[in-house]
Motif scaffolding. Sequence first.
Motif, PDB file in Angstrom:
ATOM      1  N   GLU A  61      59.086 -25.287 -27.682  1.00  0.00           N
ATOM      2  CA  GLU A  61      57.636 -25.355 -27.745  1.00  0.00           C
ATOM      3  C   GLU A  61      57.093 -23.985 -28.153  1.00  0.00           C
ATOM      4  N   SER A  62      56.089 -23.997 -28.978  1.00  0.00           N
ATOM      5  CA  SER A  62      55.580 -22.723 -29.488  1.00  0.00           C
ATOM      6  C   SER A  62      54.065 -22.687 -29.495  1.00  0.00           C
ATOM      7  N   SER A  63      53.570 -21.485 -29.531  1.00  0.00           N
ATOM      8  CA  SER A  63      52.144 -21.247 -29.645  1.00  0.00           C
ATOM      9  C   SER A  63      51.960 -19.923 -30.373  1.00  0.00           C
ATOM     10  N   TYR A  64      50.761 -19.706 -30.859  1.00  0.00           N
ATOM     11  CA  TYR A  64      50.548 -18.443 -31.565  1.00  0.00           C
ATOM     12  C   TYR A  64      49.094 -17.998 -31.406  1.00  0.00           C
ATOM     13  N   SER A  65      48.875 -16.745 -31.699  1.00  0.00           N
ATOM     14  CA  SER A  65      47.538 -16.173 -31.688  1.00  0.00           C
ATOM     15  C   SER A  65      47.442 -15.190 -32.849  1.00  0.00           C
ATOM     16  N   THR A  66      46.234 -14.936 -33.311  1.00  0.00           N
ATOM     17  CA  THR A  66      46.040 -14.004 -34.419  1.00  0.00           C
ATOM     18  C   THR A  66      44.997 -12.959 -34.047  1.00  0.00           C
ATOM     19  N   LEU A  67      45.059 -11.858 -34.750  1.00  0.00           N
ATOM     20  CA  LEU A  67      44.027 -10.833 -34.632  1.00  0.00           C
ATOM     21  C   LEU A  67      43.774 -10.248 -36.015  1.00  0.00           C
ATOM     22  N   SER A  68      42.574  -9.750 -36.209  1.00  0.00           N
ATOM     23  CA  SER A  68      42.197  -9.163 -37.495  1.00  0.00           C
ATOM     24  C   SER A  68      41.982  -7.665 -37.342  1.00  0.00           C
ATOM     25  N   LEU A  69      42.357  -6.951 -38.378  1.00  0.00           N
ATOM     26  CA  LEU A  69      42.201  -5.498 -38.407  1.00  0.00           C
ATOM     27  C   LEU A  69      41.525  -5.118 -39.719  1.00  0.00           C
ATOM     28  N   ALA A  70      40.304  -4.593 -39.635  1.00  0.00           N
ATOM     29  CA  ALA A  70      39.558  -4.173 -40.830  1.00  0.00           C
ATOM     30  C   ALA A  70      39.786  -2.689 -41.055  1.00  0.00           C
ATOM     31  N   MET A  71      40.334  -2.361 -42.217  1.00  0.00           N
ATOM     32  CA  MET A  71      40.586  -0.964 -42.548  1.00  0.00           C
ATOM     33  C   MET A  71      39.316  -0.313 -43.109  1.00  0.00           C
ATOM     34  N   ASN A  72      39.054   0.871 -42.644  1.00  0.00           N
ATOM     35  CA  ASN A  72      37.884   1.614 -43.091  1.00  0.00           C
ATOM     36  C   ASN A  72      38.023   2.015 -44.563  1.00  0.00           C
ATOM     37  N   GLU A  73      36.928   1.893 -45.313  1.00  0.00           N
ATOM     38  CA  GLU A  73      36.931   2.366 -46.694  1.00  0.00           C
ATOM     39  C   GLU A  73      36.711   3.866 -46.721  1.00  0.00           C
ATOM     40  N   ILE A  74      37.396   4.528 -47.634  1.00  0.00           N
ATOM     41  CA  ILE A  74      37.217   5.962 -47.764  1.00  0.00           C
ATOM     42  C   ILE A  74      35.913   6.243 -48.525  1.00  0.00           C
ATOM     43  N   PRO A  75      35.291   7.394 -48.299  1.00  0.00           N
ATOM     44  CA  PRO A  75      34.127   7.767 -49.107  1.00  0.00           C
ATOM     45  C   PRO A  75      34.488   7.714 -50.595  1.00  0.00           C
ATOM     46  N   SER A  76      33.586   7.198 -51.403  1.00  0.00           N
ATOM     47  CA  SER A  76      33.921   6.952 -52.808  1.00  0.00           C
ATOM     48  C   SER A  76      32.739   7.246 -53.720  1.00  0.00           C
ATOM     49  N   SER A  77      33.000   7.081 -55.010  1.00  0.00           N
ATOM     50  CA  SER A  77      31.987   7.142 -56.078  1.00  0.00           C
ATOM     51  C   SER A  77      31.431   8.537 -56.324  1.00  0.00           C
ATOM     52  N   GLY A  78      32.025   9.553 -55.710  1.00  0.00           N
ATOM     53  CA  GLY A  78      31.485  10.894 -55.860  1.00  0.00           C
ATOM     54  C   GLY A  78      32.353  11.810 -56.700  1.00  0.00           C
ATOM     55  N   SER A  79      31.888  13.033 -56.846  1.00  0.00           N
ATOM     56  CA  SER A  79      32.601  14.043 -57.620  1.00  0.00           C
ATOM     57  C   SER A  79      32.335  15.415 -57.006  1.00  0.00           C
ATOM     58  N   VAL A  80      33.039  16.408 -57.522  1.00  0.00           N
ATOM     59  CA  VAL A  80      32.760  17.793 -57.148  1.00  0.00           C
ATOM     60  C   VAL A  80      32.463  18.580 -58.421  1.00  0.00           C
ATOM     61  N   ALA A  93      30.027  34.805 -58.152  1.00  0.00           N
ATOM     62  CA  ALA A  93      29.836  33.962 -56.965  1.00  0.00           C
ATOM     63  C   ALA A  93      29.763  32.506 -57.427  1.00  0.00           C
ATOM     64  N   PHE A  94      30.775  31.728 -57.102  1.00  0.00           N
ATOM     65  CA  PHE A  94      30.838  30.331 -57.520  1.00  0.00           C
ATOM     66  C   PHE A  94      30.173  29.434 -56.468  1.00  0.00           C
ATOM     67  N   ALA A  95      29.629  28.320 -56.927  1.00  0.00           N
ATOM     68  CA  ALA A  95      28.972  27.359 -56.036  1.00  0.00           C
ATOM     69  C   ALA A  95      29.605  25.979 -56.204  1.00  0.00           C
ATOM     70  N   TYR A  96      30.037  25.398 -55.088  1.00  0.00           N
ATOM     71  CA  TYR A  96      30.604  24.047 -55.060  1.00  0.00           C
ATOM     72  C   TYR A  96      29.514  23.060 -54.635  1.00  0.00           C
ATOM     73  N   ASN A  97      29.520  21.881 -55.261  1.00  0.00           N
ATOM     74  CA  ASN A  97      28.616  20.799 -54.853  1.00  0.00           C
ATOM     75  C   ASN A  97      29.359  19.465 -54.890  1.00  0.00           C
ATOM     76  N   ALA A  98      29.329  18.747 -53.776  1.00  0.00           N
ATOM     77  CA  ALA A  98      29.887  17.392 -53.710  1.00  0.00           C
ATOM     78  C   ALA A  98      28.744  16.412 -53.963  1.00  0.00           C
ATOM     79  N   LEU A  99      28.857  15.635 -55.038  1.00  0.00           N
ATOM     80  CA  LEU A  99      27.730  14.828 -55.503  1.00  0.00           C
ATOM     81  C   LEU A  99      27.999  13.329 -55.412  1.00  0.00           C
ATOM     82  N   ASN A 100      26.975  12.586 -54.978  1.00  0.00           N
ATOM     83  CA  ASN A 100      26.913  11.115 -55.100  1.00  0.00           C
ATOM     84  C   ASN A 100      27.980  10.377 -54.314  1.00  0.00           C
TER      85      ASN A 100
END
Length: 241
Positions: A61-80, A93-100
């Motif tokens: 005789e058998s039974s089962y159960s399930t669970l769900s795991l949602a993986m987080n999305e990484i920050p995207s669509s940007g540039s430096v 003197a250089f300046a860095y900017n992380a955009l969008n």
Amino acid sequence: SGLSFSTLWNAVDSDVRAPFQVNGAAALTVSNKLSCVVKLSALTPGTTYTFSLAATNSDGESSYSTLSLAMNEIPSSGSVVVHPSKGFALDTAFAYNALNWVDEDLPLVYRFGKVPVNRDGSLDTSMATPFGDSRPSAALSGVTLSAGSNHTNYTVGCFAEVIDSLGSVGYAQTTIRVLIKPLSVGALRNISEAKALAALELNDADAAKQILGATLDSMSSVITENPLSGRRRQLLAEDSG
């Protein structure tokens, strides 16, 4: 196993063939365990996974159960972006900017740094060096950079890491050119001391480290490459124009 029944952990319709980890090795399923280890680094960001646990007793005789795991999305669509795109070690003197950058899990924090450039022009991300810890601002100004190598046309790699509130990291990189400004050892020492003292007065240890690194690299260039060859002098003169 010590259980009066058998168990089987399985991933349902997974895009990862072996998402489990058993004794340090990837595994397709996990048998006769009430718990299991899922290798999160093997899973795809933004994907939801379903895991099932089936149990079967001695009567079949058998039974089962399930669970769900949602993986987080990484920050995207940007540039430096780094300005200016060309300058001089210990002088510009250089300046860095992380955009969008886009992510649902706010707030975002940012980490900036430099990346070595290989002779073929590719960036060696395994040797990336951050400028200190992450910060809430998407901009970093007043950065002092070491000169690039003459083998790569003085190219320097720059990067930005963008980290959401759950710890997922987005990454972008770009390149600029940082040239050597022909100076004597004495002049380099004076410039370095002035810049380092100014950084320390502002309690900016990261800036002081950048200045020290650029100074050591510039000193090394003066010692090993001085006097400059005619071709090298010509190249630097053209770029400074």
